[in-house]
Design an enzyme around this catalytic site. Sequence first.
Site, PDB file in Angstrom:
ATOM      1  CB  THR A 130      -1.028  -0.032   1.177  1.00  0.00           C
ATOM      2  OG1 THR A 130      -1.763  -1.194   0.988  1.00  0.00           O
ATOM      3  CG2 THR A 130      -1.636   1.406   1.502  1.00  0.00           C
ATOM      4  N   GLY A 131       0.594   2.185  -0.769  1.00  0.00           N
ATOM      5  CA  GLY A 131       1.184   3.517  -0.934  1.00  0.00           C
ATOM      6  C   GLY A 131       1.831   3.895  -2.016  1.00  0.00           C
ATOM      7  CE  LYS A 174       4.565  -2.070   5.932  1.00  0.00           C
ATOM      8  NZ  LYS A 174       4.415  -1.432   4.804  1.00  0.00           N
ATOM      9  N   GLY A 175       2.567   1.645   8.614  1.00  0.00           N
ATOM     10  CA  GLY A 175       1.194   1.940   9.104  1.00  0.00           C
ATOM     11  C   GLY A 175       1.036   3.550   9.231  1.00  0.00           C
ATOM     12  NE  ARG A 176       5.904   7.408  10.742  1.00  0.00           N
ATOM     13  CZ  ARG A 176       6.836   7.599  10.908  1.00  0.00           C
ATOM     14  NH1 ARG A 176       7.673   8.009   9.570  1.00  0.00           N
ATOM     15  NH2 ARG A 176       7.796   7.208  11.726  1.00  0.00           N
ATOM     16  CD  GLU A 204       0.720  -1.562   5.121  1.00  0.00           C
ATOM     17  OE1 GLU A 204       1.024  -0.787   4.117  1.00  0.00           O
ATOM     18  OE2 GLU A 204       1.375  -1.326   6.430  1.00  0.00           O
ATOM     19  CE  LYS A 235       9.744   8.000   3.919  1.00  0.00           C
ATOM     20  NZ  LYS A 235       8.767   7.100   3.187  1.00  0.00           N
TER      21      LYS A 235
END
Length: 296
Positions: free
Chosen positions: A68-69, A138-140, A147, A165
Site C-alpha cells: 500500500t502507498g 509501517k502504518g502511517r 500489511e 526512511k
Amino acid sequence: MRTSCSPALNVASTVPHLHSDGPLAAVVMAPPSPVPSPALLSLDELKRVAAHRAVEQVESGMVLGLGTGSTAAHALDRIGDLLRCGALRDIVGIPTSEWAAARAAAAGIPLSDLNAHPVIDLSIDGADEVDPALNLVKGRGGSLLREKMVEGASRRFIVIVDESKLVPRIGASGLAVPVEVIPFGWALTLRCLRSLFDGTPGFNLKLRTATINAKASAFEEKESQAEPFVTDNKNYIVDMFFENGIHGDLNDISDKILRITGVVEHGMFLGLASSVIVARKDGVVVMDKAVKSNGI
C-alpha cells in the site's frame, strides 16, 4: 497479439560507503546498468527504479502480497505491465488494503485473500522507517494490520524506500509509530499506552484524526475536533511519538504493547523484511538480511 513490455528502470549504486551496522543485515550493491545518471532522476523516479528492481524477483505462478502507498504503487503498475505483455502469468495478488485492492485491480492483477492463500511467496511494500537491522515502522498510511498479516505470511518480504526512511533506531524520525486499537474504550487504551512509556523522555501520543497526515506530522499539543481516522478494519489508530527513538528490547516492548486489552496491532515490523531496496539521489542499493526470521 502480444504487446511488448516497457523496459524496467535500473540504476546502479555508486555509494560504497553506505552500510548497515545491524547484526543481521548486510548491504549488497546493485550491479551496473546502462541507464541515465541517477542525478538526472527525481526522487519519485528513483522510487520507481527501486520498485522495478523488486519486481525482478517476481516469477510466474507466484502468490504475491501487494503493498500500500505511493512507492508500492510503482510495483503494482510494473506487475500489471508485465502481466499484460505476457512476461508474467498465473499471478495471484493478496492486497494489504482496500486501496491496494483497487489499484491492483486497475492494473489487471488477479486478486484473492489470505483465506484462500495462507502462505505467500513474495510481498513487496514500502515502509515509513528502516533501522540498521532492517526492522521497520509501517502504518502511517493506516494499513498496518493487514500489511503485517500479509507480510508476516510471506516467504520473502522486499521493502522499497527512499533514503529519508533510514533511521538509527525505530521511532527516531520523530514521526508516528502507530498502534491500531478498537474504537470501544479507545481513551482507556490510550492511557494504558501512555502508562507503558511513562518516564520515557520526549514521549507523547494522541488519537489520529481524519485530518492528520501521519506520514509528515510530528506531535502537536493542540487537540483536534476532527473525527477519528478509521482503518479498513473499522478501528482507530493511536500515534506514538519518541523524541530520540525507541530504546530497549524491541521484542519485549512489542509484547508489552500487544498485551494491552484494546490494542489490535502496532506498526513495528520486527524481523519480517528479507531485503530493503533503497532509492538514493546517487543510486539504488540493496540491503539484504543475512538471516530470515519468520520461518515460513
